[in-house]
Motif scaffolding. Structure first.
Motif, short mmCIF file in Angstrom:
data_model
loop_
_atom_site.label_atom_id
_atom_site.label_comp_id
_atom_site.label_asym_id
_atom_site.label_seq_id
_atom_site.Cartn_x
_atom_site.Cartn_y
_atom_site.Cartn_z
N ALA A 114 -0.85 95.89 -92.18
CA ALA A 114 0.10 94.79 -92.34
C ALA A 114 -0.01 93.85 -91.17
N LEU A 115 0.22 92.57 -91.43
CA LEU A 115 0.31 91.59 -90.34
C LEU A 115 1.71 91.64 -89.74
N ALA A 116 2.69 91.98 -90.58
CA ALA A 116 4.07 92.13 -90.13
C ALA A 116 4.84 92.86 -91.22
N VAL A 117 5.97 93.45 -90.85
CA VAL A 117 6.87 94.07 -91.83
C VAL A 117 8.29 93.83 -91.33
N LEU A 143 5.38 105.23 -98.07
CA LEU A 143 4.62 104.03 -97.69
C LEU A 143 4.97 103.62 -96.26
N VAL A 144 3.96 103.58 -95.40
CA VAL A 144 4.15 103.31 -93.98
C VAL A 144 3.34 102.06 -93.60
N ALA A 145 4.01 101.00 -93.21
CA ALA A 145 3.31 99.82 -92.68
C ALA A 145 3.04 100.07 -91.20
N VAL A 146 1.77 99.94 -90.81
CA VAL A 146 1.40 100.17 -89.41
C VAL A 146 1.30 98.81 -88.72
N VAL A 147 2.13 98.61 -87.72
CA VAL A 147 2.17 97.32 -87.02
C VAL A 147 2.41 97.53 -85.52
N TYR A 148 2.07 96.53 -84.74
CA TYR A 148 2.45 96.55 -83.33
C TYR A 148 3.94 96.23 -83.21
N ASP A 149 4.53 96.59 -82.08
CA ASP A 149 5.98 96.51 -81.92
C ASP A 149 6.56 95.16 -82.34
N GLU A 150 5.92 94.08 -81.86
CA GLU A 150 6.48 92.75 -82.10
C GLU A 150 6.27 92.28 -83.54
N GLU A 151 5.51 93.06 -84.33
CA GLU A 151 5.28 92.71 -85.74
C GLU A 151 6.29 93.37 -86.68
N LEU A 152 7.18 94.18 -86.13
CA LEU A 152 8.33 94.68 -86.90
C LEU A 152 9.46 93.69 -86.64
#
Ligand code: FFO
Ligand code: ATP
Length: 181
Positions: A114-117, A143-152
Motif C-alpha cells: 500500500a502507498l497509504a492506509v 488483510l494487513v496493509a504494510v506501510v511506513y509509520d507516516e503512511e498510516l
C-alpha cells in the motif's frame, strides 16, 4: 528516506512477523499459508521479510500478474531469492507453478502492499486495482496493509471497489487494528 532509515524500519517489520504475533493475531501457525509481496522501490519490507516467514515455517505465496488487462492475481510459492525472476512491470515474481486466484482465500494472512492506509481500513494502492480484484472474498481480519509509520493516516478517500483492510503493519506500531471505532 535514506537506505539506513529504510533498513532499520524494514528490520522492525520483520520482528513483528514473529511466530508468536502471527499466532496471536491471525491464528497462523507454522505450516499456514501467508500471502505476501516482493517489495520494490520505496515499498516497505525486503526479501529478509519473506525469508523470515519461510524460516519460521510459513508457506509464502506471492502474486503473479497475468497478461492482459487488470485481472485477479495468480499465486506461486516463494522458496528463496533465487526462485524469483523479473515479471510484468519489472516486479520480481516466483518462477514455480502458479495457482488460481482463489488460492489467496485460504491464506491465514495477506500482507498487502500500500502507498497509504487510513484508520478505517481504506487502502491506497498503485491504482490498477489488482489487489482489489484479488482479495474481495477474504475476511478483512486477515488483510494487513504494510506501510511506513507516516503512511498510516487518519482519512483517505474511499473508492467504489476498495476492499477494507483489517490491520496495518508499521515498523514502530507493529500490528494495528483498523476500523474498530
Ligand atoms: N511489490 C508489489 N507487487 C505487486 C503489486 C504492488 O503494488 N507491489 N501489485 C499491486 O497491485 C500488483 C501489481 N500492480 C501494479 C500496478 C501498476 C503498475 C504500474 O507500474 N503501472 C503503470 C503502467 C505500466 C504499463 O502499463 O506498462 C502505470 O500505472 O503507470 C505496476 C504494478 C501485484 N504485485
Ligand atoms: N473488483 C473490481 N472490479 C472491477 N473493477 C475494479 C475492481 N477493483 C478495482 N477496479 C478498478 O480498477 C481501477 C483501479 O482501482 P483502485 O484505484 O482502487 O486501485 P488500487 O487499489 O489503488 O490498486 P491495487 O489494488 O492494484 O494496488 C479503478 O478503475 C477501479 O474501478
Amino acid at each position: 528516506m535514506s537506505d539506513q532509515v529504510k533498513d532499520d524500519a524494514d528490520h522492525r517489520l520483520v520482528i513483528s512477523l514473529a511466530k508468536i504475533d502471527l499466532h496471536d493475531h491471525f491464528s497462523a501457525s507454522p505450516g499456514a499459508d501467508v500471502a505476501a509481496y516482493v517489495p520494490v522501490g520505496a515499498e516497505p519490507g525486503s526479501l529478509v521479510m519473506l525469508d523470515a516467514l519461510v524460516g519460521n515455517g510459513y508457506e509464502v505465496l506471492l502474486p503473479v500478474v497475468v497478461p492482459g488487462p487488470p485481472a485477479p492475481l495468480r499465486w506461486a510459492r516463494y522458496s528463496g531469492p533465487e526462485s524469483l525472476t523479473t515479471g510484468r512491470f519489472g516486479l520480481l515474481e516466483p518462477t514455480g507453478p502458479t495457482q488460481p486466484p482463489s488460492t489467496v482465500d485460504d491464506a491465514e494472512l495477506i500482507l498487502v502492499p500500500a502507498l497509504a492506509v487510513d484508520r478505517q481500513g481504506v487502502r491506497l494502492g498503485r491504482g490498477a486495482g489488482y489487489y482489489d480484484r484479488s482479495i474481495a472474498g477474504v475476511p478483512r481480519n486477515r488483510l494487513v496493509a504494510v506501510v511506513y509509520d507516516e503512511e498510516l493516516v487518519d482519512v483517505l478517500p474511499a473508492g467504489e471497489f476498495d476492499v477494507a483492510m483489517g490491520w496495518a503493519l508499521t515498523p514502530t506500531a507493529g500490528f494495528t487494528r483498523l476500523g474498530t471505532t
